[in-house]
Scaffold this motif. Structure first.
Motif, mmCIF file in Angstrom:
data_model
loop_
_atom_site.group_PDB
_atom_site.id
_atom_site.type_symbol
_atom_site.label_atom_id
_atom_site.label_comp_id
_atom_site.label_asym_id
_atom_site.label_seq_id
_atom_site.Cartn_x
_atom_site.Cartn_y
_atom_site.Cartn_z
ATOM 1 N N GLU A 171 73.884 -25.134 -28.816
ATOM 2 C CA GLU A 171 72.638 -24.943 -29.548
ATOM 3 C C GLU A 171 71.425 -25.337 -28.717
ATOM 4 N N SER A 172 71.666 -25.960 -27.561
ATOM 5 C CA SER A 172 70.571 -26.388 -26.707
ATOM 6 C C SER A 172 70.157 -25.329 -25.690
ATOM 7 N N LYS A 173 70.850 -24.221 -25.639
ATOM 8 C CA LYS A 173 70.537 -23.198 -24.650
ATOM 9 C C LYS A 173 69.129 -22.663 -24.885
ATOM 10 N N THR A 174 68.350 -22.678 -23.829
ATOM 11 C CA THR A 174 66.939 -22.350 -23.976
ATOM 12 C C THR A 174 66.498 -21.391 -22.897
ATOM 13 N N TYR A 175 65.772 -20.385 -23.320
ATOM 14 C CA TYR A 175 65.192 -19.410 -22.402
ATOM 15 C C TYR A 175 63.861 -18.989 -22.996
ATOM 16 N N GLU A 176 62.794 -19.140 -22.243
ATOM 17 C CA GLU A 176 61.468 -18.887 -22.778
ATOM 18 C C GLU A 176 60.653 -17.997 -21.835
ATOM 19 N N ILE A 177 59.716 -17.280 -22.404
ATOM 20 C CA ILE A 177 58.768 -16.464 -21.646
ATOM 21 C C ILE A 177 57.363 -16.807 -22.112
ATOM 22 N N VAL A 178 56.445 -16.946 -21.165
ATOM 23 C CA VAL A 178 55.049 -17.182 -21.507
ATOM 24 C C VAL A 178 54.173 -16.344 -20.581
ATOM 25 N N ASN A 179 53.132 -15.745 -21.138
ATOM 26 C CA ASN A 179 52.224 -14.906 -20.363
ATOM 27 C C ASN A 179 51.174 -15.714 -19.625
ATOM 28 N N VAL A 180 50.697 -15.149 -18.534
ATOM 29 C CA VAL A 180 49.492 -15.609 -17.857
ATOM 30 C C VAL A 180 48.547 -14.407 -17.858
ATOM 31 N N PRO A 181 47.828 -14.192 -18.962
ATOM 32 C CA PRO A 181 47.070 -12.958 -19.148
ATOM 33 C C PRO A 181 45.952 -12.737 -18.143
ATOM 34 N N SER A 182 45.395 -13.787 -17.572
ATOM 35 C CA SER A 182 44.282 -13.603 -16.627
ATOM 36 C C SER A 182 44.695 -12.812 -15.402
ATOM 37 N N ALA A 242 57.850 -38.862 -10.926
ATOM 38 C CA ALA A 242 57.279 -37.731 -11.667
ATOM 39 C C ALA A 242 57.018 -36.592 -10.707
ATOM 40 N N ILE A 243 57.571 -35.439 -11.023
ATOM 41 C CA ILE A 243 57.263 -34.219 -10.278
ATOM 42 C C ILE A 243 56.758 -33.196 -11.293
ATOM 43 N N THR A 244 55.531 -32.714 -11.096
ATOM 44 C CA THR A 244 54.903 -31.859 -12.102
ATOM 45 C C THR A 244 54.260 -30.644 -11.447
ATOM 46 N N VAL A 245 54.220 -29.558 -12.196
ATOM 47 C CA VAL A 245 53.574 -28.328 -11.744
ATOM 48 C C VAL A 245 52.637 -27.842 -12.843
ATOM 49 N N LEU A 246 51.383 -27.656 -12.492
ATOM 50 C CA LEU A 246 50.388 -27.084 -13.393
ATOM 51 C C LEU A 246 50.091 -25.671 -12.917
ATOM 52 N N VAL A 247 50.375 -24.689 -13.761
ATOM 53 C CA VAL A 247 50.049 -23.297 -13.455
ATOM 54 C C VAL A 247 48.703 -22.985 -14.082
ATOM 55 N N SER A 248 47.736 -22.637 -13.244
ATOM 56 C CA SER A 248 46.396 -22.282 -13.710
ATOM 57 C C SER A 248 46.074 -20.906 -13.176
ATOM 58 N N GLY A 249 46.269 -19.878 -14.015
ATOM 59 C CA GLY A 249 46.115 -18.519 -13.539
ATOM 60 C C GLY A 249 47.143 -18.229 -12.467
ATOM 61 N N LEU A 275 53.858 -10.302 -11.007
ATOM 62 C CA LEU A 275 52.596 -10.632 -10.347
ATOM 63 C C LEU A 275 52.388 -9.635 -9.209
ATOM 64 N N ARG A 276 51.291 -8.877 -9.284
ATOM 65 C CA ARG A 276 51.059 -7.843 -8.281
ATOM 66 C C ARG A 276 49.892 -8.165 -7.367
ATOM 67 N N ASN A 277 48.736 -8.429 -7.937
ATOM 68 C CA ASN A 277 47.606 -8.853 -7.115
ATOM 69 C C ASN A 277 46.607 -9.569 -7.999
ATOM 70 N N SER A 278 45.619 -10.195 -7.365
ATOM 71 C CA SER A 278 44.672 -11.032 -8.102
ATOM 72 C C SER A 278 43.626 -10.231 -8.855
ATOM 73 N N GLN A 279 43.649 -8.905 -8.731
ATOM 74 C CA GLN A 279 42.641 -8.090 -9.397
ATOM 75 C C GLN A 279 43.140 -7.457 -10.687
ATOM 76 N N CYS A 280 44.362 -7.805 -11.086
ATOM 77 C CA CYS A 280 44.914 -7.209 -12.306
ATOM 78 C C CYS A 280 44.090 -7.597 -13.516
ATOM 79 N N LYS A 281 43.975 -6.675 -14.459
ATOM 80 C CA LYS A 281 43.249 -6.953 -15.691
ATOM 81 C C LYS A 281 44.098 -7.816 -16.614
ATOM 82 N N PRO A 282 43.455 -8.634 -17.449
ATOM 83 C CA PRO A 282 44.201 -9.464 -18.384
ATOM 84 C C PRO A 282 44.977 -8.629 -19.390
ATOM 85 N N ILE A 283 46.048 -9.221 -19.899
ATOM 86 C CA ILE A 283 46.805 -8.593 -20.972
ATOM 87 C C ILE A 283 46.063 -8.825 -22.282
#
Length: 431
Positions: free
Chosen positions: A58-69, A176-183, A368-376
């Protein structure tokens, strides 16, 4: 790599950081990082005295999250496995973790962290820091404008609050090892000897690029820094007089980790830490063990395939490249987490009569294709998908039978896209 009772030495000295052995069963992998303490007969035994890992379906976890920018998304899973100590069956998992998406209501801001507690109150320390660190970051109005400054402030504040809390952190603490995804940028903050690694596309394979550098006395800069703060740096054999204490050359961590250099006060046999930075550890702090994070900044490109965040329960015997190669065998993150956990556990028992706690987060970077993609349009940064299905069947033919048995007990079959475009070269900056 902890202190004197961790990973390499017998119980020859007074209890110190990372001194307590851990229990056998995997903790729960809820996204708040709560550790489940249930297991077979309470200690991982099958009733016949033989250890069998307990993985909760019951602990099996798989998640998806967008980065619309930047029009891409992240797919991630987590596994945390309690260590196996036959002589200490009641020790809880001292690892904890946190995954927080959409920080401050920003759909492009996501946080991942693994915290490896050590010492008698290591569990309390890791849970305290994982909770307070994300709370402090969420309340920092400068987080998006100056993530590095926000990171430093959050780590130092969390460390001070831990010292002032009811938790006795004199000989306990956490890495502590942490990753912050910002765009399309990731900020990696590290304190201690857990690790973050990113995979860079290389033809049909991938090259592992470390996003953090283990903070141990094996590093010359860290060794000299703690010496200037009053630490004696000696291996256990040197302390016991079995080796010359004047020989300050311990090789490297990959090949000479069996008796690593450790930190000691000038007139005592403590604390014996094999790391040079941590949160907590107020006694070790007096000889240079600090909570100041090293921060690395990486601009994501389509050549970045995924990143891995894990405690040293994974990296004690597996190299960054070996972990990256294993992830490449699987199309979804949960399968990879399960396989690496099983392999890590197996190698521990091949080398020692116990294992460390093992915690791993794998985050695939998709589309992820390039930095000029339009937001979702119409996205809010919340999790888009959560799946827990039947056991997977995509196990490589070459997998060791023991690891295969472990992996089959936890794999799920989750269908998702695997297309990864290849364009620009990755760049990174370390501060």
């Amino acid at each position: 790599m902890g202190c004197i009772h961790g990973k390499c030495c017998s119980s020859r000295y007074p209890a110190s950081s990372n001194a307590d052995p851990a229990e056998v069963n995997r903790g729960d992998i809820e996204l708040n990082g709560t550790n489940n303490q249930n297991g077979n007969n309470g200690n991982g035994s099958n009733g016949n005295g033989n250890y069998q890992p307990s993985i909760l379906a019951e602990s099996k976890t798989y998640e998806i999250v967008n980065v619309p920018s930047h029009n891409f998304h992240l797919e991630y899973s987590v596994v945390t496995q309690r260590g196996y100590y036959p002589d200490y069956p009641d020790k809880e998992n001292q690892d904890s973790y946190v995954v927080k998406t959409g920080i401050q209501g920003n759909p492009n801001l996501h946080f991942f962290g693994v915290f490896d507690g050590h010492g008698q109150l290591g569990t309390q320390c890791s849970n305290f820091v994982k909770k307070r660190l994300i709370e402090i970051l969420e309340n920092d109005t400068m987080l998006t404008e100056d993530p590095v400054k926000a990171y430093n402030s959050a780590f130092m504040t969390a460390n001070t609050e831990l010292h002032e809390s009811e938790i006795d952190d004199s000989m306990s603490g956490t890495t502590a090892i942490t990753v912050l995804v910002s765009g399309d940028t990731v900020y990696v903050a590290n304190v201690g000897d857990s690790r973050a690694v990113i995979a860079v596309k290389d033809g049909s394979g991938a090259i592992a690029e470390d996003l953090s550098s283990d903070q141990t006395p094996f590093r010359k800069d860290e060794c000299e820094r703690v010496k200037m703060c009053g630490a004696r740096v000696l291996s256990a054999d040197q302390v016991e007089g079995l080796k010359d204490p004047d020989v300050q050359n311990w090789g490297d961590e990959e090949s000479d980790g069996g008796d690593p250099p450790r930190l000691w006060v000038q007139d005592g046999l403590y604390p014996g830490t094999a790391f040079t930075r941590s949160l907590g550890d107020s006694i070790a702090e007096k000889i240079g063990v600090i909570a100041v994070p090293e921060v690395k900044i990486v601009q994501l490109t389509p050549d970045h395939l995924f990143f891995v965040i894990a405690s040293d329960g994974v990296f004690e015997f597996l190299s960054s490249q070996a972990v990256t190669d294993m992830v490449m065998k699987y199309s979804d993150t949960w399968d990879a987490c399960a396989s690496i956990t099983g392999e890590s556990y197996k190698i521990w028992l091949e080398n020692e009569n116990r294992t460390d706690d093992i915690t791993i987060i794998i985050v695939h970077i998709r589309d992820l294709r390039n930095s000029q993609c339009k937001p979702i349009d119409g996205t809010n940064g919340e999790s888009l998908k959560s799946a827990s299905q039947e056991m997977g069947k995509r196990i490589p033919d070459s997998m060791d039978p023991e690891v295969e048995a472990f992996a089959r007990s936890v794999l799920t079959e989750i269908k998702h896209a695997t297309t990864i475009p290849s364009l620009a070269q990755p760049t990174s900056v370390i501060l």
